[in-house]
Design a protein around this motif. Structure first.
Motif, PDB file in Angstrom:
ATOM      1  N   MET A  89       0.932  -1.009   0.320  1.00 29.31           N
ATOM      2  CA  MET A  89       0.413  -0.216  -0.058  1.00 29.31           C
ATOM      3  C   MET A  89       0.400   1.248  -0.052  1.00 29.31           C
ATOM      4  O   MET A  89       0.302   2.405  -1.214  1.00 29.31           O
ATOM      5  N   LYS A  90       2.290   1.622   1.085  1.00 31.36           N
ATOM      6  CA  LYS A  90       2.688   2.394   1.010  1.00 31.36           C
ATOM      7  C   LYS A  90       3.453   2.737  -0.791  1.00 31.36           C
ATOM      8  O   LYS A  90       3.390   4.260  -0.652  1.00 31.36           O
ATOM      9  N   PRO A  91       4.367   2.166  -1.383  1.00 31.45           N
ATOM     10  CA  PRO A  91       4.672   2.569  -2.263  1.00 31.45           C
ATOM     11  C   PRO A  91       3.237   3.152  -3.461  1.00 31.45           C
ATOM     12  O   PRO A  91       3.824   3.987  -4.361  1.00 31.45           O
ATOM     13  N   LYS A  92       2.095   3.081  -3.152  1.00 35.02           N
ATOM     14  CA  LYS A  92       1.533   2.758  -4.577  1.00 35.02           C
ATOM     15  C   LYS A  92       0.157   4.547  -3.638  1.00 35.02           C
ATOM     16  O   LYS A  92       0.608   5.463  -4.487  1.00 35.02           O
ATOM     17  N   VAL A  93       0.575   4.431  -2.763  1.00 34.36           N
ATOM     18  CA  VAL A  93       0.355   5.646  -2.431  1.00 34.36           C
ATOM     19  C   VAL A  93       0.807   6.959  -2.041  1.00 34.36           C
ATOM     20  O   VAL A  93       0.874   8.607  -2.097  1.00 34.36           O
ATOM     21  N   ASP A  94       2.930   6.235  -1.494  1.00 36.79           N
ATOM     22  CA  ASP A  94       3.410   7.336  -1.232  1.00 36.79           C
ATOM     23  C   ASP A  94       3.902   8.084  -3.061  1.00 36.79           C
ATOM     24  O   ASP A  94       3.869   8.780  -3.594  1.00 36.79           O
ATOM     25  N   GLY A  95       3.230   7.484  -3.844  1.00 39.96           N
ATOM     26  CA  GLY A  95       3.890   7.911  -5.257  1.00 39.96           C
ATOM     27  C   GLY A  95       2.425   8.730  -5.999  1.00 39.96           C
ATOM     28  O   GLY A  95       3.326   9.138  -6.571  1.00 39.96           O
ATOM     29  N   THR A  96       1.948   8.059  -5.416  1.00 43.07           N
ATOM     30  CA  THR A  96       0.541   9.103  -5.673  1.00 43.07           C
ATOM     31  C   THR A  96       0.699  10.630  -5.769  1.00 43.07           C
ATOM     32  O   THR A  96       0.726  11.520  -5.922  1.00 43.07           O
ATOM     33  N   VAL A 156     -11.908  -1.100 -10.212  1.00 39.63           N
ATOM     34  CA  VAL A 156     -12.865  -1.887  -8.888  1.00 39.63           C
ATOM     35  C   VAL A 156     -13.002  -1.876  -7.017  1.00 39.63           C
ATOM     36  O   VAL A 156     -14.001  -2.741  -7.043  1.00 39.63           O
ATOM     37  N   ALA A 157     -11.792  -3.311  -7.298  1.00 41.78           N
ATOM     38  CA  ALA A 157     -10.832  -3.613  -6.215  1.00 41.78           C
ATOM     39  C   ALA A 157     -11.209  -2.251  -5.056  1.00 41.78           C
ATOM     40  O   ALA A 157     -11.217  -3.057  -3.595  1.00 41.78           O
ATOM     41  N   SER A 158     -11.927  -1.226  -5.077  1.00 42.82           N
ATOM     42  CA  SER A 158     -11.346  -0.431  -4.216  1.00 42.82           C
ATOM     43  C   SER A 158     -12.880  -0.510  -3.299  1.00 42.82           C
ATOM     44  O   SER A 158     -12.822   0.593  -2.575  1.00 42.82           O
ATOM     45  N   SER A 159     -14.372  -1.378  -3.754  1.00 42.74           N
ATOM     46  CA  SER A 159     -15.091  -0.998  -3.016  1.00 42.74           C
ATOM     47  C   SER A 159     -15.822  -1.991  -2.375  1.00 42.74           C
ATOM     48  O   SER A 159     -14.369  -2.292  -2.150  1.00 42.74           O
ATOM     49  N   ASP A 160     -16.049  -1.122  -1.512  1.00 46.29           N
ATOM     50  CA  ASP A 160     -16.580  -2.346  -0.142  1.00 46.29           C
ATOM     51  C   ASP A 160     -16.275  -3.794  -0.188  1.00 46.29           C
ATOM     52  O   ASP A 160     -16.135  -4.796   0.755  1.00 46.29           O
ATOM     53  N   ILE A 169     -11.806  -9.869   1.340  1.00 44.78           N
ATOM     54  CA  ILE A 169     -11.575 -10.732   1.236  1.00 44.78           C
ATOM     55  C   ILE A 169     -10.475 -10.605   2.079  1.00 44.78           C
ATOM     56  O   ILE A 169      -8.794  -9.820   1.970  1.00 44.78           O
ATOM     57  N   ILE A 170      -9.355 -12.085   2.102  1.00 44.24           N
ATOM     58  CA  ILE A 170      -8.008 -11.340   2.810  1.00 44.24           C
ATOM     59  C   ILE A 170      -6.592 -11.729   1.928  1.00 44.24           C
ATOM     60  O   ILE A 170      -7.029 -12.331   0.415  1.00 44.24           O
ATOM     61  N   GLY A 171      -5.403 -10.799   2.224  1.00 46.77           N
ATOM     62  CA  GLY A 171      -5.175 -10.389   0.911  1.00 46.77           C
ATOM     63  C   GLY A 171      -5.561  -9.428  -0.226  1.00 46.77           C
ATOM     64  O   GLY A 171      -4.239  -8.981  -0.497  1.00 46.77           O
ATOM     65  N   GLN A 172      -6.460  -9.085   0.302  1.00 47.48           N
ATOM     66  CA  GLN A 172      -7.256  -7.779  -1.199  1.00 47.48           C
ATOM     67  C   GLN A 172      -7.400  -6.763  -0.205  1.00 47.48           C
ATOM     68  O   GLN A 172      -7.258  -5.838  -0.678  1.00 47.48           O
ATOM     69  N   SER A 173      -7.237  -6.535   0.959  1.00 50.57           N
ATOM     70  CA  SER A 173      -8.061  -5.667   2.043  1.00 50.57           C
ATOM     71  C   SER A 173      -6.577  -4.305   1.540  1.00 50.57           C
ATOM     72  O   SER A 173      -6.639  -3.078   1.736  1.00 50.57           O
ATOM     73  N   LEU A 174      -5.252  -4.329   1.954  1.00 49.05           N
ATOM     74  CA  LEU A 174      -4.304  -3.041   1.784  1.00 49.05           C
ATOM     75  C   LEU A 174      -4.488  -2.578  -0.521  1.00 49.05           C
ATOM     76  O   LEU A 174      -4.308  -1.582   0.380  1.00 49.05           O
ATOM     77  N   TYR A 175      -4.442  -3.716  -0.919  1.00 46.53           N
ATOM     78  CA  TYR A 175      -4.337  -3.260  -2.024  1.00 46.53           C
ATOM     79  C   TYR A 175      -6.035  -2.292  -2.115  1.00 46.53           C
ATOM     80  O   TYR A 175      -6.298  -1.358  -2.491  1.00 46.53           O
TER      81      TYR A 175
END
Length: 64
Positions: A1-8, A27-31, A36-42
Motif C-alpha cells: 500500500m505504501k508505494p502506491k500511496v507515496d507514488g500518488t 474496482v477492487a476499491s469497493s467494499d 477478502i484476505i490479501g485484498q484489503s491493502l490493495y
C-alpha cells in the motif's frame, strides 16, 4: 500500500497548475473486496487514489 500511496502523492505534488493527472484505480476499491484476505491493502490503496481524485482539482481516477 505504501508505494502506491507515496507514488500518488509524489506525482500530485509535482503537478504544475495547468497539468492534469489520470489515476488508474481498480474496482477492487469497493467494499466488496475489503473483506477478502490479501485484498484489503490493495483495496485501501485504490480507495486512496479515488479520494485524491475527489480532493484535488486536476486529478481524475478511472476504476477499471
Amino acid at each position: 500500500m505504501k508505494p502506491k500511496v507515496d507514488g500518488t502523492m509524489n506525482i500530485i505534488n509535482k503537478l504544475m497548475p495547468n497539468q492534469k493527472l489520470v489515476l488508474f484505480s481498480s474496482v477492487a476499491s469497493s467494499d466488496l473486496y475489503r473483506n477478502i484476505i490479501g485484498q484489503s491493502l490493495y483495496s485501501s490503496a485504490n480507495s486512496f487514489m479515488d479520494f485524491c481524485a475527489e480532493k484535488y482539482e486536476n486529478v481524475y481516477s478511472i476504476q477499471w
